[in-house]
Design a protein around this motif. Structure first.
Motif, mmCIF file in Angstrom:
data_model
loop_
_atom_site.group_PDB
_atom_site.id
_atom_site.type_symbol
_atom_site.label_atom_id
_atom_site.label_comp_id
_atom_site.label_asym_id
_atom_site.label_seq_id
_atom_site.Cartn_x
_atom_site.Cartn_y
_atom_site.Cartn_z
ATOM 1 N N LEU A 4 0.840 -1.193 0.000
ATOM 2 C CA LEU A 4 0.000 0.000 0.000
ATOM 3 C C LEU A 4 0.874 1.241 0.000
ATOM 4 N N GLU A 6 0.451 5.424 0.184
ATOM 5 C CA GLU A 6 -0.405 6.592 0.363
ATOM 6 C C GLU A 6 0.219 7.823 -0.276
ATOM 7 N N CYS A 22 -4.664 5.982 -1.789
ATOM 8 C CA CYS A 22 -3.925 4.785 -1.385
ATOM 9 C C CYS A 22 -4.002 3.796 -2.540
ATOM 10 N N TRP A 36 -8.832 3.881 6.450
ATOM 11 C CA TRP A 36 -7.877 4.920 6.830
ATOM 12 C C TRP A 36 -7.837 5.026 8.351
ATOM 13 N N ARG A 71 -13.651 4.101 -3.227
ATOM 14 C CA ARG A 71 -12.743 3.040 -3.671
ATOM 15 C C ARG A 71 -12.985 2.791 -5.147
ATOM 16 N N CYS A 95 -3.047 3.990 5.416
ATOM 17 C CA CYS A 95 -3.951 3.139 4.661
ATOM 18 C C CYS A 95 -3.840 1.722 5.213
#
Length: 115
Positions: A4, A6, A22, A36, A71, A95
């Motif tokens: 991940l 960010e 993210c 988050w 998302r 994230c």
């Protein structure tokens, strides 16, 4: 494995807005929920918002009505639109991605809200 990354943090005046992103890579099909979290200086990490694969969302009371989590599964990207920012929103925003056998964190992005 899932990774991940960010981005989108920065310095903003109180009342301003920021959008955090993210991007997930790796075994993204194993991700169920993304979220988050934030950690203010000297405080414990706390939940901000989360979104399921199906789009269901949940927010912390401290940010409800001021932030929107979204998302884009096609882009493997999660967003956090933050509006009406307050100095108490300052912190490192992390994230998180969870699956049945997975719980992964990004390295965080710093958000600083000046009064």
């Amino acid at each position: 494995q899932v990774q991940l990354v960010e981005s989108g943090g920065g310095l903003v005046q109180a009342g301003g807005s920021l959008r955090l992103s993210c991007v997930a890579s790796g075994s993204i099909s194993s991700i169920n929920t993304m979220g988050w979290y934030r950690q203010a200086p000297g405080k414990q990490r706390e939940f901000v918002a989360a979104i399921s694969t199906g789009g269901s969302t949940v927010y912390a009371d401290a940010v409800k009505g001021r932030v929107i989590i979204s998302r884009d599964n096609a882009k493997s990207t999660m967003y956090l639109q933050m509006n009406s920012l307050k100095p108490e929103d300052t912190g490192v925003y992390y994230c998180n991605a969870r699956g049945y056998v997975m719980n992964v964190w990004g390295k965080g992005t710093l958000v600083t809200v000046s009064s």
